[in-house]
Design an enzyme around this catalytic site. Structure first.
Site, PDB file in Angstrom:
ATOM      1  N   GLU A   1       2.822   0.551   1.802  1.00  0.00           N
ATOM      2  CA  GLU A   1       1.733   0.173   2.705  1.00  0.00           C
ATOM      3  C   GLU A   1       1.294   1.348   3.765  1.00  0.00           C
ATOM      4  O   GLU A   1       2.062   2.471   3.434  1.00  0.00           O
ATOM      5  CB  GLU A   1       2.110  -1.048   3.595  1.00  0.00           C
ATOM      6  CG  GLU A   1       2.436  -2.402   2.293  1.00  0.00           C
ATOM      7  CD  GLU A   1       1.880  -3.816   3.073  1.00  0.00           C
ATOM      8  OE1 GLU A   1       0.951  -3.927   4.279  1.00  0.00           O
ATOM      9  OE2 GLU A   1       2.315  -4.651   2.265  1.00  0.00           O
TER      10      GLU A   1
ATOM     11  N   ARG B   1      -3.961 -11.472  -5.212  1.00  0.00           N
ATOM     12  CA  ARG B   1      -2.641 -10.869  -4.565  1.00  0.00           C
ATOM     13  C   ARG B   1      -1.999 -12.107  -4.048  1.00  0.00           C
ATOM     14  O   ARG B   1      -2.370 -13.047  -3.671  1.00  0.00           O
ATOM     15  CB  ARG B   1      -2.996  -9.829  -3.476  1.00  0.00           C
ATOM     16  CG  ARG B   1      -4.063  -8.637  -4.026  1.00  0.00           C
ATOM     17  CD  ARG B   1      -3.184  -7.655  -4.914  1.00  0.00           C
ATOM     18  NE  ARG B   1      -2.249  -7.021  -4.211  1.00  0.00           N
ATOM     19  CZ  ARG B   1      -2.521  -5.989  -3.054  1.00  0.00           C
ATOM     20  NH1 ARG B   1      -3.657  -5.467  -2.936  1.00  0.00           N
ATOM     21  NH2 ARG B   1      -1.351  -5.339  -2.394  1.00  0.00           N
TER      22      ARG B   1
END
Length: 271
Positions: free
Chosen positions: A3, A257
């Protein structure tokens, strides 16, 4: 999971190993750029932009890469054995006499003109870890589609750049709402607190491999207590004791997701 904090740290490592050094090896193992040879050119810098990596090389060229779900760059000292996956997963090798950067499983890898970088990253929203970070713009972007579920809005890099599936779940938990809550239904002040919290969490975690959103304790705590809900399906919530749940979120094949939430602490719709 890569991320914004992971990508920022990766850029720092690439910069430290390559910037200011002349390339003695340049090997891109993707068909489109397999014949490109930039050996003899110095690397100018490596920077992160959201989840994108830009390695700028003398002559007005930029190596643009994106890690997505499981890509990685590994840095090795001269003579050190490479590790990070089998050789057939290597997509890029950049080396100088002291260090070699090896890119494994990179789903996005392209050599572009530095003047054309905006074509790759121009649609990104404010970068949570970048010099362009602007919380007011981020809030405005999040609220642009009032009916959109919060989780999907947070993952949209056009709204704010750097949030992935881990922070999506954690931020929704900290806001006390489910990831399926429409952004228009968020209580007053929550959008503003969300973006401020996102910036704080990514900034706090950018220099550590052990990402943590819960209160820090000596030694970092166990893996099971570093995050409130992500990866904790079936375990008791650290706040209320309810069983943490998981489900898919997203629209269309390949867009879903995995999402985690606490039914006790988070209010709002679920799928």
């Amino acid at each position: 999971m890569p991320e914004g904090d992971t990508v920022w740290r990766t850029a720092q490592l690439l910069h430290s190993a390559l910037a200011g050094q002349v390339l003695a090896r340049f090997d891109l193992r993707v068909p489109r750029f397999a014949t490109a040879d930039l050996t003899g050119r110095p690397v100018l810098e490596a920077i992160a932009r959201g989840k994108h990596l830009l390695t700028r090389i003398e002559g007005g060229l930029t190596l643009h890469s994106h890690l997505r779900m499981d890509g990685a760059w590994r840095i090795f000292r001269a003579g050190e054995r490479w590790h990070g996956g089998p050789s057939y997963e290597i997509r890029a090798v950049l080396g100088n006499p002291s260090h070699t950067a090896v890119g494994y499983r990179l789903p996005v890898l392209e050599l572009i003109r530095t003047t054309d970088e905006e074509q790759a990253i121009g649609r990104l929203g404010p970068d949570l870890l970048g010099p362009d970070w602007d919380p007011d713009i981020a809030v405005t972007n999040l609220l642009t589609e009032p009916s959109r579920p919060l989780g999907e809005a947070l993952l949209d890099q056009r709204n704010l750049a750097g949030i992935g599936n881990v922070y999506k779940s954690e931020l929704a938990f900290l806001a006390g709402v489910t990831p399926w809550s429409p952004v228009a239904d968020l209580p007053a002040g929550v959008p503003e607190r969300l973006v401020i919290t996102a910036h704080r969490l990514l900034t706090t975690n950018r220099n550590t491999f052990d990402r943590q959103t819960t209160a820090r304790v000596p030694g970092g705590g166990s893996t099971a207590t570093r995050l409130f809900v992500y990866g904790r399906s079936g375990m008791p919530c650290l706040r209320c004791g309810a069983t943490v749940r998981r489900a898919a979120q997203g629209q269309g094949p390949g867009a879903e997701r995995v999402t985690y939430w606490c039914p006790g602490c988070q209010k709002g719709p679920v799928r």
